[in-house]
Design a protein around this motif. Structure first.
Motif, PDB file in Angstrom:
ATOM      1  N   ARG A   4     -24.788   2.917 138.502  1.00  0.00           N
ATOM      2  CA  ARG A   4     -23.851   2.443 139.534  1.00  0.00           C
ATOM      3  C   ARG A   4     -23.453   0.995 139.263  1.00  0.00           C
ATOM      4  NH1 ARG A   4     -22.280   4.119 144.491  1.00  0.00           N
ATOM      5  NH2 ARG A   4     -23.796   5.798 144.450  1.00  0.00           N
ATOM      6  N   ARG A  33     -14.227  18.705 144.637  1.00  0.00           N
ATOM      7  CA  ARG A  33     -14.725  17.453 144.057  1.00  0.00           C
ATOM      8  C   ARG A  33     -13.792  16.294 144.445  1.00  0.00           C
ATOM      9  NH1 ARG A  33     -19.210  16.901 142.083  1.00  0.00           N
ATOM     10  NH2 ARG A  33     -18.399  15.441 140.593  1.00  0.00           N
ATOM     11  N   LYS A  35     -13.883  13.843 146.585  1.00  0.00           N
ATOM     12  CA  LYS A  35     -14.419  12.483 146.693  1.00  0.00           C
ATOM     13  C   LYS A  35     -14.507  11.842 145.307  1.00  0.00           C
ATOM     14  CE  LYS A  35     -18.259   9.910 148.671  1.00  0.00           C
ATOM     15  NZ  LYS A  35     -19.534   9.974 149.395  1.00  0.00           N
ATOM     16  N   ALA A  36     -14.956  12.604 144.331  1.00  0.00           N
ATOM     17  CA  ALA A  36     -15.034  12.102 142.957  1.00  0.00           C
ATOM     18  C   ALA A  36     -13.635  11.836 142.405  1.00  0.00           C
ATOM     19  CB  ALA A  36     -15.782  13.090 142.069  1.00  0.00           C
ATOM     20  N   ARG A  37     -12.677  12.723 142.714  1.00  0.00           N
ATOM     21  CA  ARG A  37     -11.304  12.546 142.240  1.00  0.00           C
ATOM     22  C   ARG A  37     -10.717  11.242 142.778  1.00  0.00           C
ATOM     23  NH1 ARG A  37      -8.780  16.817 144.346  1.00  0.00           N
ATOM     24  NH2 ARG A  37      -8.097  15.624 146.126  1.00  0.00           N
ATOM     25  N   ALA A  39     -12.320   8.607 143.907  1.00  0.00           N
ATOM     26  CA  ALA A  39     -13.056   7.463 143.345  1.00  0.00           C
ATOM     27  C   ALA A  39     -12.612   7.185 141.912  1.00  0.00           C
ATOM     28  CB  ALA A  39     -14.559   7.743 143.392  1.00  0.00           C
ATOM     29  N   PHE A  40     -12.439   8.229 141.121  1.00  0.00           N
ATOM     30  CA  PHE A  40     -12.003   8.078 139.732  1.00  0.00           C
ATOM     31  C   PHE A  40     -10.592   7.486 139.680  1.00  0.00           C
ATOM     32  CE2 PHE A  40     -10.236  10.081 135.781  1.00  0.00           C
ATOM     33  CZ  PHE A  40     -11.022   9.380 134.879  1.00  0.00           C
ATOM     34  N   THR A  71     -16.543   9.453 133.829  1.00  0.00           N
ATOM     35  CA  THR A  71     -16.558  10.901 134.080  1.00  0.00           C
ATOM     36  C   THR A  71     -17.984  11.441 134.159  1.00  0.00           C
ATOM     37  OG1 THR A  71     -16.295  11.413 131.721  1.00  0.00           O
ATOM     38  CG2 THR A  71     -14.294  11.298 133.066  1.00  0.00           C
ATOM     39  N   TRP A  74     -19.533  10.600 137.695  1.00  0.00           N
ATOM     40  CA  TRP A  74     -19.096  11.472 138.783  1.00  0.00           C
ATOM     41  C   TRP A  74     -19.165  12.958 138.423  1.00  0.00           C
ATOM     42  CZ3 TRP A  74     -15.568   6.976 138.716  1.00  0.00           C
ATOM     43  CH2 TRP A  74     -15.844   6.085 139.749  1.00  0.00           C
ATOM     44  N   HIS A  75     -19.690  13.276 137.261  1.00  0.00           N
ATOM     45  CA  HIS A  75     -19.844  14.677 136.812  1.00  0.00           C
ATOM     46  C   HIS A  75     -18.513  15.426 136.835  1.00  0.00           C
ATOM     47  CE1 HIS A  75     -24.118  13.920 137.031  1.00  0.00           C
ATOM     48  NE2 HIS A  75     -23.964  13.501 138.268  1.00  0.00           N
TER      49      HIS A  75
END
Length: 101
Positions: A4, A33, A35-37, A39-40, A71, A74-75
Motif C-alpha cells: 500500500r 470489481r 471499487k478496484a476499477r 481506484a485504478f 494491477t 488490486w488483483h
C-alpha cells in the motif's frame, strides 16, 4: 502495508528524451470489481496519464512495471492490457500538448 505504501508513493518514470512511442493502458474491469476499477482509474489520472477514454489511458514513457504493480495490488491483471505504439491517430496533437511536447 508495504505494498500500500509503494502504491501511494508510486510515480511514473519520465525521461529526458521521448522515444516517440506511446504506452496505452486499456482496461475492461467488470462491475463486480467496481471499487478496484475506480481506484485504478483515479490512480492513472493522479500519475499523469492522459485519459483518451474512460478506460483507455496514454503515457509517453515506459511504465509497464508500475502498471503491473498497480494491477497486482488490486488483483485486476486479467482485465488490464498494456500496449506500445508509434501511431496513436488523429488525437496525437492533443495528447502531445497535454504532455507539453
Amino acid at each position: 502495508y508495504i505494498t500500500r505504501f509503494a502504491i501511494e508513493e508510486l510515480r511514473l518514470p519520465k525521461a529526458n528524451m521521448w522515444d516517440g512511442e506511446w504506452r496505452i493502458i486499456l482496461f475492461d474491469i467488470p462491475e463486480k470489481r467496481g471499487k478496484a476499477r475506480r481506484a485504478f482509474q483515479q490512480r492513472l489520472k493522479f500519475l499523469g496519464c492522459f485519459p483518451l477514454q474512460k478506460s483507455v489511458f496514454v503515457y509517453p514513457y515506459n511504465c509497464l512495471d508500475e502498471i503491473n504493480l498497480l494491477t497486482s495490488f488490486w488483483h485486476i491483471q486479467s482485465y488490464v492490457h498494456y500496449m506500445e505504439t508509434f501511431i496513436i491517430g488523429y488525437t496525437e496533437g492533443k495528447i502531445k500538448r497535454f504532455f507539453r511536447f
